[in-house]
Design a protein around this motif. Structure first.
Motif, PDB file in Angstrom:
ATOM      1  N   VAL A   1      36.141  42.251  37.902  1.00 55.01           N
ATOM      2  CA  VAL A   1      36.525  43.391  38.729  1.00 55.01           C
ATOM      3  C   VAL A   1      36.563  42.958  40.194  1.00 55.01           C
ATOM      4  N   VAL A   2      37.619  43.328  40.895  1.00 58.91           N
ATOM      5  CA  VAL A   2      37.725  43.121  42.342  1.00 58.91           C
ATOM      6  C   VAL A   2      37.944  44.479  42.986  1.00 58.91           C
ATOM      7  N   GLU A   3      37.097  44.809  43.933  1.00 56.14           N
ATOM      8  CA  GLU A   3      37.159  46.118  44.568  1.00 56.14           C
ATOM      9  C   GLU A   3      38.247  46.169  45.632  1.00 56.14           C
ATOM     10  N   LYS A   4      38.960  47.281  45.681  1.00 60.25           N
ATOM     11  CA  LYS A   4      39.924  47.527  46.743  1.00 60.25           C
ATOM     12  C   LYS A   4      39.212  48.187  47.913  1.00 60.25           C
ATOM     13  N   PRO A   5      39.581  47.891  49.160  1.00 57.25           N
ATOM     14  CA  PRO A   5      40.593  46.913  49.562  1.00 57.25           C
ATOM     15  C   PRO A   5      40.094  45.495  49.298  1.00 57.25           C
TER      16      PRO A   5
ATOM     17  N   GLY B   1      47.432  47.027  53.861  1.00 57.23           N
ATOM     18  CA  GLY B   1      48.875  47.043  53.647  1.00 57.23           C
ATOM     19  C   GLY B   1      49.639  46.832  54.938  1.00 57.23           C
ATOM     20  N   VAL B   2      49.195  47.472  56.012  1.00 55.69           N
ATOM     21  CA  VAL B   2      49.845  47.295  57.311  1.00 55.69           C
ATOM     22  C   VAL B   2      49.763  45.838  57.747  1.00 55.69           C
ATOM     23  N   ARG B   3      48.605  45.228  57.571  1.00 57.10           N
ATOM     24  CA  ARG B   3      48.445  43.814  57.965  1.00 57.10           C
ATOM     25  C   ARG B   3      49.343  42.897  57.139  1.00 57.10           C
ATOM     26  N   ALA B   4      49.427  43.181  55.830  1.00 61.55           N
ATOM     27  CA  ALA B   4      50.276  42.343  54.978  1.00 61.55           C
ATOM     28  C   ALA B   4      51.743  42.470  55.387  1.00 61.55           C
ATOM     29  N   LEU B   5      52.171  43.695  55.684  1.00 65.75           N
ATOM     30  CA  LEU B   5      53.549  43.890  56.130  1.00 65.75           C
ATOM     31  C   LEU B   5      53.794  43.212  57.471  1.00 65.75           C
ATOM     32  N   ALA B   6      52.821  43.273  58.364  1.00 65.24           N
ATOM     33  CA  ALA B   6      52.957  42.609  59.659  1.00 65.24           C
ATOM     34  C   ALA B   6      53.079  41.093  59.483  1.00 65.24           C
ATOM     35  N   GLU B   7      52.299  40.542  58.544  1.00 67.54           N
ATOM     36  CA  GLU B   7      52.396  39.101  58.281  1.00 67.54           C
ATOM     37  C   GLU B   7      53.774  38.736  57.750  1.00 67.54           C
ATOM     38  N   GLN B   8      54.317  39.599  56.903  1.00 66.18           N
ATOM     39  CA  GLN B   8      55.665  39.349  56.396  1.00 66.18           C
ATOM     40  C   GLN B   8      56.689  39.368  57.532  1.00 66.18           C
ATOM     41  N   LEU B   9      56.545  40.324  58.447  1.00 70.30           N
ATOM     42  CA  LEU B   9      57.463  40.414  59.587  1.00 70.30           C
ATOM     43  C   LEU B   9      57.337  39.204  60.509  1.00 70.30           C
TER      44      LEU B   9
ATOM     45  N   VAL C   1      49.860  43.729  38.757  1.00 78.65           N
ATOM     46  CA  VAL C   1      50.260  45.028  38.208  1.00 78.65           C
ATOM     47  C   VAL C   1      49.693  46.138  39.089  1.00 78.65           C
ATOM     48  N   ASP C   2      50.581  46.907  39.709  1.00 82.13           N
ATOM     49  CA  ASP C   2      50.143  48.019  40.562  1.00 82.13           C
ATOM     50  C   ASP C   2      51.341  48.937  40.801  1.00 82.13           C
ATOM     51  N   ASP C   3      51.118  50.238  40.766  1.00 85.06           N
ATOM     52  CA  ASP C   3      52.228  51.169  40.975  1.00 85.06           C
ATOM     53  C   ASP C   3      52.564  51.349  42.452  1.00 85.06           C
ATOM     54  N   ASN C   4      51.709  50.852  43.351  1.00 84.29           N
ATOM     55  CA  ASN C   4      51.925  50.984  44.786  1.00 84.29           C
ATOM     56  C   ASN C   4      52.542  49.703  45.342  1.00 84.29           C
ATOM     57  N   ALA C   5      53.719  49.824  45.964  1.00 90.19           N
ATOM     58  CA  ALA C   5      54.442  48.640  46.442  1.00 90.19           C
ATOM     59  C   ALA C   5      53.645  47.882  47.501  1.00 90.19           C
ATOM     60  N   THR C   6      52.961  48.603  48.377  1.00 85.99           N
ATOM     61  CA  THR C   6      52.167  47.936  49.409  1.00 85.99           C
ATOM     62  C   THR C   6      51.026  47.148  48.781  1.00 85.99           C
ATOM     63  N   ASN C   7      50.356  47.738  47.797  1.00 85.34           N
ATOM     64  CA  ASN C   7      49.273  47.024  47.120  1.00 85.34           C
ATOM     65  C   ASN C   7      49.774  45.761  46.439  1.00 85.34           C
ATOM     66  N   ARG C   8      50.959  45.840  45.829  1.00 85.46           N
ATOM     67  CA  ARG C   8      51.517  44.651  45.183  1.00 85.46           C
ATOM     68  C   ARG C   8      51.766  43.554  46.212  1.00 85.46           C
ATOM     69  N   MET C   9      52.299  43.943  47.368  1.00 81.69           N
ATOM     70  CA  MET C   9      52.590  42.956  48.402  1.00 81.69           C
ATOM     71  C   MET C   9      51.310  42.318  48.928  1.00 81.69           C
ATOM     72  N   VAL C  10      50.258  43.144  49.116  1.00 80.19           N
ATOM     73  CA  VAL C  10      48.981  42.603  49.578  1.00 80.19           C
ATOM     74  C   VAL C  10      48.441  41.592  48.576  1.00 80.19           C
TER      75      VAL C  10
END
Length: 368
Positions: free
Chosen positions: A341-345, A21-29, A246-255
């Motif tokens: 099935v895809v495993e997180k992360p 999630g941190v990496r995805a947010l950094a890429e967005q920034l 579909v995910d209740d976690n905003a960071t997971n959705r962004m990733v």
């Protein structure tokens, strides 16, 4: 009291997910217009998150080695592309320490073999990491020579750079401590893993002293040919598709959306199972990525509700996104009507393979 295995696995999986999630947010920034200082800061955050993920993955693999659980996932690997990937992974990291990385490939550019691509990268990573960290400046050379022979595809890899004979202590704990003191824990664990993976793949390791304080570490592995009915992978990202995440976690959705965009697909999102069912009624999606644990309605209940819909909306491929992906759990997801099935992360290559399998199967069903 030591941490129970199941809890240790849950904690490490959760840390990995947060780092993704941190990496995805950094890429967005990084896509924003930032001042040079801001760009450097965001790049440092992204690299720190990547380092944490690499450290966790390496530690988990070494844990598997200690238990005799290190596995190989064989697939067709184009070897020229493997060296391109090594250069992309290491060029910037080496340059940041003042080292010039020279990567070479000698052999048929189209040569492919059945191999575990990730494990081959780990071997090179371990030896390159030692050389780059020990060099400080100058050049490190990494090369691969490929021989396509009747008995198989023979790989001769080599990494030339500085090494200290103290790193070769027979006792593993002593070796790790020495390398960690001089080069850091990530390098120490990576070097251990490289040797373990090489042994698992039946490889042979050789060390040759070079001029000055340099040493060439070379290894040889014989891999199986790719069967005629299996083609080597290409760079094609697969068919474009419109995907519901579909995910209740905003960071997971962004990733998930960031990965989907990497494959030239479009996407929409839903925050729980009930919203997913209502959104899926439109029938405009080619595939749904479905989290399992969500409030109001979980992923399994949402899948069953979608399968009850009439027409194309009820037949859309659904892939589970979950940290609980052992065979028993996966069987339950499939029984509920999911297609994979895809495993997180999530790892890009695993998500891409799942998307391709689900979409290709859907295409075959439609043709039938």
């Amino acid at each position: 009291m030591s941490l129970p295995d199941f809890l240790f696995d849950r904690v490490t999986a959760d840390v990995r997910q947060h780092m993704e999630g941190v990496r995805a947010l950094a890429e967005q920034l990084m896509r924003q217009r930032l001042a040079p200082d801001g760009e450097a800061c965001v790049a440092s955050v992204s690299e720190a998150a990547s380092a944490v993920t690499r450290l966790l993955d390496t530690a988990a693999d070494l844990r598997g080695v200690a238990r005799g659980e290190l596995t190989l996932q064989l697939e067709p690997v184009r070897l020229y592309n493997l060296m391109d990937e090594i250069q992309n992974l290491w060029q910037a990291r080496a340059a940041a320490t003042g080292v010039t990385l020279l990567v070479s490939y000698d052999g048929d550019p189209e040569a492919a073999a059945l191999a575990d691509r990730r494990r081959l990268l780990q071997i090179f990573d371990g030896f390159i990491g030692e050389a780059v960290a020990g060099q400080g400046r100058g050049a490190v050379e990494a090369g691969l020579h490929v021989y396509c022979e009747t008995a198989g595809v023979r790989l001769e890899g080599r990494v030339r750079g500085p090494r200290d004979t103290a790193w070769d202590a027979e006792d593993p704990e002593t070796r790790v401590r020495i390398i960690e003191e001089r080069l850091g824990l990530e390098i120490a664990l990576g070097a251990m893993l490289a040797n373990s993976v090489l042994g698992k793949m039946g490889g042979v390791l050789r060390k040759e002293s070079s001029a000055g304080a340099s040493e060439t570490v070379s290894f040889e592995i014989v891999l199986a040919h790719v069967p005629d009915e299996v083609s080597a992978p290409t760079d094609a990202p697969g068919r474009a598709a419109h995907i519901l995440v579909v995910d209740d976690n905003a960071t997971n959705r962004m990733v998930a959306q960031s990965l989907v965009e990497m494959f030239d697909c479009t996407s929409e999102t839903a925050e729980d199972g009930e919203e997913a069912v209502e959104t899926a009624r439109s029938g405009r999606f080619d595939l749904i990525l479905m989290d399992i644990r969500m409030p109001r309605m979980d992923g399994i209940a949402a899948t069953r509700a979608i399968r009850a819909l009439s027409g194309p909306a009820g037949a859309v491929p659904i892939i589970a996104l979950t940290a609980n992906a052992d065979p028993e759990d996966a069987a339950g997801y499939m029984a509920a009507g999911m297609n994979g099935v895809v495993e997180k992360p999530m790892k890009p290559e695993q998500l891409l393979a799942a998307l391709q399998d689900a979409l290709n199967s859907q295409g075959d069903a439609a043709a039938a």
